[in-house]
Write a protein that holds these residues in place. Structure first.
Motif, PDB file in Angstrom:
ATOM      1  N   UNK A 111      41.095  31.836  54.269  1.00 25.38           N
ATOM      2  CA  UNK A 111      39.758  31.720  54.863  1.00 25.38           C
ATOM      3  C   UNK A 111      38.835  31.163  53.775  1.00 25.38           C
ATOM      4  N   UNK A 112      37.538  31.301  53.905  1.00 21.57           N
ATOM      5  CA  UNK A 112      36.649  30.628  52.944  1.00 21.57           C
ATOM      6  C   UNK A 112      36.325  31.466  51.711  1.00 21.57           C
ATOM      7  N   UNK A 113      36.006  32.736  51.953  1.00 22.94           N
ATOM      8  CA  UNK A 113      35.496  33.567  50.853  1.00 22.94           C
ATOM      9  C   UNK A 113      36.294  34.846  50.675  1.00 22.94           C
ATOM     10  N   UNK A 114      36.341  35.282  49.440  1.00 21.10           N
ATOM     11  CA  UNK A 114      36.852  36.614  49.111  1.00 21.10           C
ATOM     12  C   UNK A 114      35.759  37.329  48.319  1.00 21.10           C
ATOM     13  N   UNK A 115      35.518  38.571  48.690  1.00 23.38           N
ATOM     14  CA  UNK A 115      34.518  39.383  47.974  1.00 23.38           C
ATOM     15  C   UNK A 115      35.155  39.862  46.674  1.00 23.38           C
ATOM     16  N   UNK A 116      34.528  39.524  45.550  1.00 22.55           N
ATOM     17  CA  UNK A 116      35.049  39.995  44.259  1.00 22.55           C
ATOM     18  C   UNK A 116      33.908  40.596  43.458  1.00 22.55           C
ATOM     19  N   UNK A 117      33.986  41.883  43.232  1.00 21.76           N
ATOM     20  CA  UNK A 117      32.995  42.589  42.405  1.00 21.76           C
ATOM     21  C   UNK A 117      31.558  42.279  42.833  1.00 21.76           C
ATOM     22  N   UNK A 118      31.353  42.256  44.122  1.00 17.43           N
ATOM     23  CA  UNK A 118      29.983  42.136  44.621  1.00 17.43           C
ATOM     24  C   UNK A 118      29.550  40.736  45.016  1.00 17.43           C
ATOM     25  N   UNK A 119      30.395  39.731  44.733  1.00 20.12           N
ATOM     26  CA  UNK A 119      30.028  38.344  45.076  1.00 20.12           C
ATOM     27  C   UNK A 119      31.068  37.782  46.052  1.00 20.12           C
ATOM     28  N   UNK A 120      30.609  36.857  46.897  1.00 18.18           N
ATOM     29  CA  UNK A 120      31.564  36.124  47.717  1.00 18.18           C
ATOM     30  C   UNK A 120      32.016  34.895  46.932  1.00 18.18           C
ATOM     31  N   UNK A 156      42.987  47.243  38.004  1.00 15.17           N
ATOM     32  CA  UNK A 156      42.554  47.276  36.612  1.00 15.17           C
ATOM     33  C   UNK A 156      42.749  45.868  36.064  1.00 15.17           C
ATOM     34  N   UNK A 157      41.680  45.336  35.520  1.00 16.77           N
ATOM     35  CA  UNK A 157      41.669  43.927  35.161  1.00 16.77           C
ATOM     36  C   UNK A 157      42.078  43.653  33.727  1.00 16.77           C
ATOM     37  N   UNK A 158      41.556  42.580  33.220  1.00 17.62           N
ATOM     38  CA  UNK A 158      41.928  42.058  31.907  1.00 17.62           C
ATOM     39  C   UNK A 158      41.100  42.711  30.810  1.00 17.62           C
ATOM     40  N   UNK A 177      48.804  48.247  27.582  1.00 16.99           N
ATOM     41  CA  UNK A 177      49.394  49.526  27.200  1.00 16.99           C
ATOM     42  C   UNK A 177      49.262  50.515  28.335  1.00 16.99           C
ATOM     43  N   UNK A 178      50.016  51.597  28.217  1.00 20.52           N
ATOM     44  CA  UNK A 178      50.108  52.491  29.370  1.00 20.52           C
ATOM     45  C   UNK A 178      48.871  53.319  29.643  1.00 20.52           C
ATOM     46  N   UNK A 179      47.997  53.427  28.682  1.00 23.30           N
ATOM     47  CA  UNK A 179      46.770  54.169  28.971  1.00 23.30           C
ATOM     48  C   UNK A 179      45.818  53.291  29.788  1.00 23.30           C
ATOM     49  N   UNK A 180      45.619  53.626  31.059  1.00 21.88           N
ATOM     50  CA  UNK A 180      44.762  52.780  31.903  1.00 21.88           C
ATOM     51  C   UNK A 180      43.282  53.085  31.734  1.00 21.88           C
ATOM     52  N   UNK A 187      37.550  48.075  35.738  1.00 24.83           N
ATOM     53  CA  UNK A 187      37.933  48.303  37.145  1.00 24.83           C
ATOM     54  C   UNK A 187      37.317  47.206  38.003  1.00 24.83           C
ATOM     55  N   UNK A 188      38.159  46.484  38.721  1.00 24.50           N
ATOM     56  CA  UNK A 188      37.691  45.398  39.594  1.00 24.50           C
ATOM     57  C   UNK A 188      37.989  45.725  41.046  1.00 24.50           C
ATOM     58  N   UNK A 189      37.187  45.135  41.912  1.00 27.34           N
ATOM     59  CA  UNK A 189      37.392  45.350  43.351  1.00 27.34           C
ATOM     60  C   UNK A 189      37.345  44.008  44.065  1.00 27.34           C
TER      61      UNK A 189
END
Ligand code: PPE
Length: 308
Positions: free
Chosen positions: A6-15, A104-106, A110-113, A118-120
């Motif tokens: 589709x056209x847009x994906x919502x990423x961290x508050x923005x389209x 969990x982003x860039x 390592x294993x400690x998250x 944090x991204x959405x």
């Protein structure tokens, strides 16, 4: 199942433009499965497109994140509104599938998250029947998997976490390669848990039975909950009860429930036909009532519809 862009994906508050909705290859969740997600459907109704039980899905996303100790940097209201925006701005007026994802982003490896960003994201696209039109109309052939569902003390089954689905995918591969449509997973105690991405119901002597999600180490399905309410409204008795594999072989009717799959009759389990192998009358009634509810054709269930 192919994705229709589709056209847009919502990423961290923005389209963001569909093609620009990318992540870094060193994103934590890609390596360790440290994310949580939801699957939500929106349907065309006589009064415009409506998302089915949107808030309940987003609340479950927050419960999954809580289990994983992920602090989502948005409120439930913001993610609900972001979901509506994705449907609205992509003009998905005939309905769609929505995929909210917390990952969990860039930034850290390592294993400690805990130190990770944090991204959405929330994507939506038109998606047809998950287990096929043939399955929804005539039933699916199920295989009990040789892969066991997680012990809730190994991987929390109440969290819809991305990493948990390695287990489901292995079961799905096994079932497909063996010529079945879908797998049923048993819990470590040998009792029936759920399917790879759906809850399970059987009908026995007119009573509808489904394993309790906590007792069976299954996801607490929103479709399962909807089916229970609909079935009770239709006058059926519904009980939470443990099931063993032979209960599936000997059931009068059986069906599965999930957002993506919707309500799908089960025609056989391990090559034993369920009943006469055709969708049973109670299954068909519940399936019909479910579709009426999601499509806004049942005033009683308007409360479940979130118009965008
Ligand atoms: N169990 C599991 C393991 C599961 O993944 C789902 C949803 C359910 C039960 C049913 O839950 P609910 O949708 O709230 O009724 N599976 C989602 C993911 C499917 C996928 O292919 O990915 C879904 O149906 O959206």
């Amino acid at each position: 199942m192919p994705i229709t862009p589709t056209r847009f994906i919502w990423m961290d508050g923005e389209l963001v433009d569909w093609d620009k909705a990318t992540v870094h290859v060193l994103s934590h969740s890609l390596h360790y499965g440290s994310g949580a997600f939801e699957g939500v459907r929106a349907y065309k109704t006589p009064h415009g497109v409506a998302v089915f039980r949107l808030r309940e899905h987003i609340e479950r996303l927050f419960r999954s994140a809580k289990i994983l100790m992920i602090d989502i940097p948005f409120t439930v209201d913001e993610i609900v509104e972001g979901s509506r925006a994705v449907v609205r701005e992509n003009e998905l007026n005939d309905g769609c599938y929505l995929r909210p994802l917390v990952y969990l982003g860039y930034g850290e490896m390592g294993l400690n998250p805990l130190p990770c960003p944090v991204n959405v994201s929330i994507a939506a696209w038109p998606w047809g029947t998950y287990l096929g039109d043939e399955g929804i109309n005539n039933g699916v052939r199920m295989k009990i998997s040789s892969w066991q569902r997680h012990s809730p003390n190994a991987v929390p089954t109440a969290a819809k976490s991305t990493g948990m689905y390695v287990n489901s995918s292995l079961a799905k591969i096994e079932a497909i390669k063996a010529g079945y449509d879908e797998a049923i997973m048993l819990a470590p105690d040998g009792r029936v848990s759920e399917c790879t991405g759906e809850n399970l119901f059987v009908v026995r002597n007119g009573v509808i039975v489904t394993p309790h999600p906590s007792a069976a180490g299954a996801l607490q399905g929103i479709t399962q909950d909807s089916v229970i309410e609909i079935a009770k409204d239709l006058g059926y008795d519904v009980v939470f009860e443990s099931l063993i594999r032979t209960d599936l072989y000997l059931a009068d009717e059986a069906f599965l429930s999930g957002t993506a799959a919707e309500v799908v009759p089960i025609s056989s389990v391990d090559d034993r036909s369920v009943g006469d192998g055709k969708p049973g009358p109670i299954t068909k009634r519940i399936q019909g009532a479910y579709f009426a509810a999601v499509r806004g054709e049942a005033p009683r269930y308007e409360k479940w519809l979130d118009r965008v």
